[in-house]
Scaffold this motif. Structure first.
Motif, mmCIF file in Angstrom:
data_model
loop_
_atom_site.group_PDB
_atom_site.id
_atom_site.type_symbol
_atom_site.label_atom_id
_atom_site.label_comp_id
_atom_site.label_asym_id
_atom_site.label_seq_id
_atom_site.Cartn_x
_atom_site.Cartn_y
_atom_site.Cartn_z
ATOM 1 N N GLU A 122 0.829 -1.209 0.000
ATOM 2 C CA GLU A 122 0.000 0.000 0.000
ATOM 3 C C GLU A 122 0.867 1.264 0.000
ATOM 4 O OE1 GLU A 122 -3.044 0.221 -0.523
ATOM 5 O OE2 GLU A 122 -4.105 -1.550 0.206
ATOM 6 N N ILE A 123 1.980 1.227 0.736
ATOM 7 C CA ILE A 123 2.898 2.374 0.734
ATOM 8 C C ILE A 123 3.447 2.598 -0.667
ATOM 9 C CG2 ILE A 123 5.149 3.184 1.560
ATOM 10 C CD1 ILE A 123 4.513 1.780 4.226
ATOM 11 N N ALA A 124 3.795 1.498 -1.350
ATOM 12 C CA ALA A 124 4.319 1.605 -2.718
ATOM 13 C C ALA A 124 3.274 2.211 -3.651
ATOM 14 C CB ALA A 124 4.752 0.228 -3.224
ATOM 15 N N ILE A 125 2.018 1.807 -3.495
ATOM 16 C CA ILE A 125 0.953 2.340 -4.349
ATOM 17 C C ILE A 125 0.737 3.822 -4.068
ATOM 18 C CG2 ILE A 125 -1.534 2.229 -4.809
ATOM 19 C CD1 ILE A 125 -1.288 -0.826 -4.354
ATOM 20 N N CYS A 126 0.796 4.215 -2.799
ATOM 21 C CA CYS A 126 0.658 5.631 -2.456
ATOM 22 C C CYS A 126 1.817 6.451 -3.017
ATOM 23 C CB CYS A 126 0.569 5.808 -0.944
ATOM 24 S SG CYS A 126 -1.001 5.260 -0.236
ATOM 25 N N ALA A 127 3.038 5.895 -2.981
ATOM 26 C CA ALA A 127 4.190 6.589 -3.559
ATOM 27 C C ALA A 127 4.025 6.735 -5.063
ATOM 28 C CB ALA A 127 5.475 5.829 -3.231
ATOM 29 N N LEU A 349 -13.704 -2.732 -2.160
ATOM 30 C CA LEU A 349 -14.293 -1.402 -2.236
ATOM 31 C C LEU A 349 -14.660 -1.128 -3.685
ATOM 32 C CD1 LEU A 349 -11.920 0.838 -0.057
ATOM 33 C CD2 LEU A 349 -14.279 0.209 0.469
ATOM 34 N N PRO A 350 -15.703 -0.342 -3.932
ATOM 35 C CA PRO A 350 -15.963 0.076 -5.314
ATOM 36 C C PRO A 350 -14.723 0.766 -5.877
ATOM 37 C CG PRO A 350 -17.788 0.679 -3.893
ATOM 38 C CD PRO A 350 -16.694 0.195 -2.985
ATOM 39 N N PRO A 351 -14.367 0.499 -7.150
ATOM 40 C CA PRO A 351 -13.136 1.067 -7.716
ATOM 41 C C PRO A 351 -13.022 2.578 -7.548
ATOM 42 C CG PRO A 351 -14.065 -0.560 -9.210
ATOM 43 C CD PRO A 351 -15.057 -0.386 -8.093
ATOM 44 N N VAL A 352 -14.123 3.302 -7.721
ATOM 45 C CA VAL A 352 -14.049 4.752 -7.629
ATOM 46 C C VAL A 352 -13.760 5.187 -6.192
ATOM 47 C CG1 VAL A 352 -16.526 5.078 -7.257
ATOM 48 C CG2 VAL A 352 -15.168 6.896 -8.323
ATOM 49 N N LEU A 353 -14.310 4.469 -5.200
ATOM 50 C CA LEU A 353 -14.047 4.811 -3.806
ATOM 51 C C LEU A 353 -12.610 4.479 -3.439
ATOM 52 C CD1 LEU A 353 -15.049 5.802 -1.081
ATOM 53 C CD2 LEU A 353 -15.881 3.477 -0.602
ATOM 54 N N ARG A 354 -12.149 3.317 -3.891
ATOM 55 C CA ARG A 354 -10.758 2.938 -3.641
ATOM 56 C C ARG A 354 -9.812 3.991 -4.230
ATOM 57 N NH1 ARG A 354 -6.408 -0.221 -1.452
ATOM 58 N NH2 ARG A 354 -4.749 0.884 -2.524
ATOM 59 N N ARG A 355 -10.137 4.464 -5.417
ATOM 60 C CA ARG A 355 -9.291 5.454 -6.076
ATOM 61 C C ARG A 355 -9.267 6.769 -5.301
ATOM 62 N NH1 ARG A 355 -4.832 6.376 -8.327
ATOM 63 N NH2 ARG A 355 -4.772 8.233 -9.590
ATOM 64 N N LEU A 356 -10.429 7.197 -4.828
ATOM 65 C CA LEU A 356 -10.501 8.458 -4.089
ATOM 66 C C LEU A 356 -9.729 8.385 -2.780
ATOM 67 C CD1 LEU A 356 -14.227 9.492 -4.666
ATOM 68 C CD2 LEU A 356 -12.191 10.696 -5.473
ATOM 69 N N VAL A 357 -9.809 7.244 -2.082
ATOM 70 C CA VAL A 357 -9.083 7.094 -0.823
ATOM 71 C C VAL A 357 -7.579 7.183 -1.066
ATOM 72 C CG1 VAL A 357 -8.511 5.478 1.026
ATOM 73 C CG2 VAL A 357 -10.890 5.770 0.321
ATOM 74 N N THR A 358 -7.085 6.430 -2.070
ATOM 75 C CA THR A 358 -5.654 6.445 -2.379
ATOM 76 C C THR A 358 -5.194 7.836 -2.796
ATOM 77 O OG1 THR A 358 -5.824 4.146 -3.131
ATOM 78 C CG2 THR A 358 -3.857 5.352 -3.769
ATOM 79 N N ARG A 359 -5.999 8.486 -3.641
ATOM 80 C CA ARG A 359 -5.614 9.804 -4.120
ATOM 81 C C ARG A 359 -5.610 10.840 -2.990
ATOM 82 N NH1 ARG A 359 -4.571 12.208 -9.003
ATOM 83 N NH2 ARG A 359 -3.444 10.254 -9.148
#
Length: 445
Positions: A122-127, A349-359
Motif C-alpha cells: 500500500e505504501i508503494a501504491i501511495c508513492a 471497495l468500489p473502484p471509484v471509492l478505492r481510487r478516491l481514498v488512495t488519491r
C-alpha cells in the motif's frame, strides 16, 4: 481479423478472484495463426508497462540526464531487463496457479508476515500515486496555466475516468492505454529529432560505469530510476490482470497462455524502455550538453526546451506526453490497489471509492510541499517517491521468487533454473543497492 469478444466470466478455480469484473472476460481463439492468438493476449502487458513510464520516471531521468549525460542509460537498460524477467515470472505464476501474488501471500504466509507485506504494498501504491498526482498537476499547469496547487486538487477527479473505463470493459481500457502510449512515443520522437543527440555517446551510455555505484549522487538517482522502472505494485497487478484471458485450463492451454502473455509483456516493456531512454537522452542532449546540469524540475525542463531547441512544438509535445503518462499510470495504480486490498484482506471497495481514498492520501503531502516549497519541492518529492518504491521492491520481489520456485503450487510450470538464478540475482542486486543507499544516507558525508 475479429477482435476477441468479452464474455461472462466462469467461476474462478479457487475462490473469488481479484478484479472479478474482468477475470477470464476475453476469449482466446482455439483456432487461427500466431498473430491472431498474440492479438488475443495483447493488452495486459501494456497496462503494466505504463507504470514504467509514469511521471516519476520523468523526474529521475531528467535529473540523471542533465547531471550525468548519458551515463545512467545503463541503469535504465538494466532496470528494464530486470522488469522483463520479473513480469515474465508474474505471467507464469498467474497463469499456472490461477491466483494473484497478493492472494498467494495471504495463503502461504502467517498473518504476522502477510499484513506487513500488505502495508508495504500500500505504501508503494501511495508513492506511485503521489508521482502521478504531481506529474499530472505539473502538466496541467504547463499546458493550460492552471496553478500547481489547484491542479493537485483537480487530479482527484480522475477517479471518474477510471470508473467510466472499467464499465466499458477491459479491451476498451487496453485500447485507450495503447493509444496513449503511441501518442507518447510520437511526442518523444519529435523531441529526439530536435535535440540531435550524439548517438555514439548514447550507445556508450548503455555500458555500465563504475561511478554509478561509487558516486553517491549517481547512486541515489540510479535507485530512483530502478524504483521508477521495476515497480512493486506492477508485480501484484500483472499476476491478476493476465487472468483476464480465457485460455484452456489444461496443461497445453496454460503453456500457450504463458508463451503469448510473456511475448505481450516483453514487447510492451521494450517500448517502455525506449520511452524512458528518450527522456534521459533528451535531457542529456539538451540540458547537459548546454551546461544546464541541475535540471531536475519538470517545469524547468519545459521552459528550457523552446529556447534551447528553437522550436515551440518541443515544449508542447513534452507537456502532452507528461499529461498522457500521468493519466495512463492512474489506471494501473487503481487496478493494483484493488488487487492488493482484495488479495491480502479479502476486502472489496468500489473502484471509484478505492481510487478516491488512495488519491486523498497522496494529496496531503503534495499539497503541503506545493504550498510551502512550490515547484522545487515537488521535484524533490517526485524523486523521493521513486526511491521509496525502490526500497519497497524486496518485499514484492522476494515473495514472487519464492512462488516461482514453489513446485507444490506451480507443478510442471515451476520456473526453469536459469530464470530462477537470474531472478534471485536481481533480488540480491536490489537488496544490496538498497542497503548501500540507506548506509550512505545514514553515515555518508
Amino acid at each position: 481479423m475479429n477482435p476477441p469478444s468479452e464474455v461472462a466470466a466462469p467461476p474462478a478455480p479457487a475462490g473469488l478472484p481479484s478484479l472479478p469484473e474482468v477475470h477470464r472476460s476475453v476469449t482466446v481463439p482455439n483456432a487461427g495463426g500466431f498473430l491472431r492468438k498474440l492479438f488475443a493476449f495483447m493488452g495486459p502487458g501494456y497496462l503494466v508497462a505504463v507504470g514504467y513510464m509514469d511521471p516519476g520516471n520523468w523526474a529521475t531521468s531528467l535529473a540523471g540526464g542533465s547531471a550525468f549525460g548519458y551515463t545512467l542509460l545503463a541503469v535504465a537498460l538494466t532496470s528494464s531487463l530486470m522488469a522483463i524477467l520479473l513480469q515474465a515470472l508474474c505471467v507464469r505464476i498467474g497463469v499456472s496457479t490461477g491466483r494473484d501474488l497478493a492472494q498467494l501471500c495471504r495463503e502461504r504466509f502467517p498473518k504476522v508476515v502477510a499484513y506487513p507485506l500488505w502495508l508495504f504494498a500500500e505504501i508503494a501504491i501511495c508513492a506511485t500515486d503521489l508521482a502521478e498526482l504531481i506529474g499530472t498537476a505539473i502538466a496541467l499547469e504547463l499546458l493550460f496555466g492552471i496553478p500547481l496547487l489547484y491542479g493537485v486538487f483537480l487530479t482527484a477527479f480522475d477517479a471518474f475516468l477510471i470508473l467510466w473505463l472499467q464499465n466499458k470493459g477491459v479491451r476498451w481500457l487496453e485500447a485507450l492505454i495503447f493509444g496513449f502510449i503511441v501518442l507518447i512515443v510520437g511526442c518523444f520522437g519529435i523531441q529526439i529529432v530536435l535535440s540531435d543527440p550524439d548517438w555514439a555517446a548514447v550507445l556508450n551510455g548503455y555500458i555500465p560505469a563504475v561511478s554509478i555505484v561509487t558516486n553517491q549522487t549517481q547512486l541515489y538517482i540510479a535507485m530512483g530510476i530502478l524504483g521508477a522502472t521495476v515497480m512493486p505494485h506492477n508485480l501484484y497487478l500483472h499476476t491478476a490482470v493476465v487472468q483476464s484471458r480465457s485460455w484452456n485450463l489444461d496443461e497445453a492451454g496454460k503453456r500457450e497462455a504463458i508463451k503469448f502473455a510473456t511475448i505481450d509483456s516483453t514487447l510492451a516493456l521494450t517500448l517502455a524502455l525506449l520511452i524512458n531512454s528518450a527522456i534521459l537522452i533528451t535531457a542529456a542532449a539538451t540540458f547537459h550538453a548546454s551546461g544546464n546540469t541541475e535540471v531536475a524540475e519538470i517545469g524547468e525542463a519545459y521552459q528550457l526546451l523552446t529556447p534551447l531547441l528553437g522550436a515551440g512544438i518541443a515544449a508542447t509535445a513534452f507537456g502532452v506526453a507528461l499529461l498522457l503518462c500521468g493519466l495512463n499510470a492512474t489506471v494501473t495504480a487503481t487496478l493494483a490497489g484493488q488487487v492488493v486490498m482484495e488479495g491480502f484482506l479479502r476486502f472489496r471497495l468500489p473502484p471509484v471509492l478505492r481510487r478516491l481514498v488512495t488519491r486523498l492520501i497522496a494529496i496531503i503531502p503534495a499539497v503541503i510541499v506545493t504550498w510551502m516549497y512550490g515547484a522545487s519541492g515537488t521535484a524533490q518529492l517526485l524523486i523521493l517517491s521513486q526511491v521509496i518504491l525502490s526500497i519497497q521492491l524486496p518485499f514484492a520481489v522476494i515473495p514472487l521468487m519464492l512462488f516461482a520456485q514453489d513446485r507444490n503450487r506451480m507443478g510442471v510450470f515451476t520456473a526453469p533454473a536459469w530464470q530462477l538464478a537470474l531472478g534471485w540475482a536481481t533480488a540480491a542486486v536490489i537488496v544490496g543497492l538498497n542497503m548501500k543507499l540507506l548506509f550512505d544516507a545514514a553515515f555518508g558525508d
